[in-house]
Scaffold this active site. Structure first.
Site, short mmCIF file in Angstrom:
data_model
loop_
_atom_site.label_atom_id
_atom_site.label_comp_id
_atom_site.label_asym_id
_atom_site.label_seq_id
_atom_site.Cartn_x
_atom_site.Cartn_y
_atom_site.Cartn_z
N ASP A 53 2.08 -3.24 -1.29
CA ASP A 53 1.92 -1.96 -0.60
C ASP A 53 3.09 -1.80 0.37
OD1 ASP A 53 0.49 0.40 0.11
OD2 ASP A 53 -0.50 -0.64 1.75
N PHE A 67 -5.64 5.11 -2.06
CA PHE A 67 -6.34 3.84 -1.86
C PHE A 67 -7.16 3.52 -3.10
CE2 PHE A 67 -9.26 0.73 -0.08
CZ PHE A 67 -8.36 -0.05 0.64
N ARG A 117 -14.88 -5.11 -5.40
CA ARG A 117 -13.99 -6.06 -6.10
C ARG A 117 -14.47 -6.32 -7.52
NH1 ARG A 117 -10.66 -8.35 -2.11
NH2 ARG A 117 -11.61 -8.77 -0.09
N GLU A 145 -0.41 -11.67 -6.67
CA GLU A 145 -0.98 -10.74 -5.68
C GLU A 145 -1.68 -9.58 -6.38
OE1 GLU A 145 -2.14 -9.79 -3.09
OE2 GLU A 145 -0.90 -9.99 -1.31
N ASP A 146 -2.57 -8.96 -5.63
CA ASP A 146 -3.26 -7.80 -6.20
C ASP A 146 -2.41 -6.54 -6.11
OD1 ASP A 146 -3.45 -7.70 -3.41
OD2 ASP A 146 -5.58 -7.23 -3.35
P1 IMP Z 1 0.97 -4.97 2.37
O1 IMP Z 1 1.23 -6.06 3.34
O2 IMP Z 1 0.99 -3.62 3.04
O3 IMP Z 1 1.86 -4.98 1.15
O4 IMP Z 1 -0.55 -5.12 1.94
C1 IMP Z 1 -0.96 -5.86 0.91
C2 IMP Z 1 -2.45 -6.04 0.97
O5 IMP Z 1 -3.11 -4.87 1.45
C3 IMP Z 1 -3.00 -6.23 -0.42
O6 IMP Z 1 -3.00 -7.58 -0.77
C4 IMP Z 1 -4.39 -5.65 -0.31
O7 IMP Z 1 -5.30 -6.62 0.13
C5 IMP Z 1 -4.28 -4.57 0.73
N1 IMP Z 1 -4.13 -3.23 0.11
C6 IMP Z 1 -3.05 -2.42 0.14
N2 IMP Z 1 -3.28 -1.27 -0.52
C7 IMP Z 1 -4.54 -1.35 -0.98
C8 IMP Z 1 -5.36 -0.46 -1.76
O8 IMP Z 1 -4.98 0.64 -2.20
N3 IMP Z 1 -6.60 -0.91 -2.04
C9 IMP Z 1 -7.09 -2.12 -1.61
N4 IMP Z 1 -6.36 -2.97 -0.89
C10 IMP Z 1 -5.09 -2.60 -0.56
MG MG Z 2 -4.75 -8.96 -0.87
#
Ligand code: IMP
Ligand code: MG
Length: 179
Positions: A102, A151, A164, A98-99
């Protein structure tokens, strides 16, 4: 594009060194396993491409796409499968790539549905972790960097599908997303 960046948080050299280190660790940990790396599109593609080349044991790859964010910056809490995996998971040791971790909702959901497909094991490798933002009980088995609650974009991560292709991790100027 670079004019929209407020500051560089993690530069190319730092990312490269850390990804190599992680690849070595994963190569050791999965030496006797049946590694299948699952990249979560699209944010993890750059990390995936570098991480898989830092791994020197046999590995397979597959891709899936889930949506949780739309084009905004806040989690909707809604996660749906846009593109599913090609491979059956039975017999594999899955490493979800995963990237960013969050709120954790995306990975929490994803891990649950992949478990139901009876793999040997599932672990998570994330490029970035924002621990302050966690909304569910979720942690990464492997991670490169913790980042503050800002962010971030670049090295695969987007805002509104842009940025990206930046080679580093940066913070956007707030005016770019209208704050
Ligand atoms: P989560 O479900 O809240 O953990 O969100 C995960 C996804 O939200 C990641 O795979 C990203 O695609 C997106 N995301 C969360 N924070 C950021 C950020 O700071 N920059 C860009 N994408 C983010
Ligand atoms: Mg993602």
């Amino acid at each position: 594009m670079k004019n929209d960046i407020l500051k560089v948080l993690i530069d190319e050299e730092t990312i490269s060194a850390k990804v190599k280190e992680l690849g070595e660790q994963i190569s050791k940990d999965y030496a006797d396993k049946n590694l299948l790396m699952v990249s979560v599109l699209k944010g993890s593609v750059v990390f995936m491409a570098d991480l898989m080349r830092a791994i020197d044991i046999p590995a397979r790859i597959d891709f899936m796409s889930v949506s949780s964010y739309g084009s905004g910056v806040k989690s909707s809490g809604v996660v749906k499968i846009i593109k599913d995996l090609d491979l059956e998971l039975e017999g594999y040791d899955i490493l979800i790539v995963e990237d960013i971790l969050d709120s954790g909702k995306t990975l929490h959901y994803l891990r649950e549905i992949l478990y139901k497909r009876n793999p040997n094991s599932i672990r998570i490798a994330t490029l970035l972790d924002k621990p302050e933002r966690r909304a569910v009980d979720m942690y990464a088995d492997y991670k490169c960097f913790d980042v503050p609650d800002e962010f971030v974009v670049g090295y695969g991560l987007d805002y509104d599908e842009k940025y990206r292709n930046l080679p580093y991790i940066g913070v956007l100027k707030p005016c770019v997303y209208g704050e």
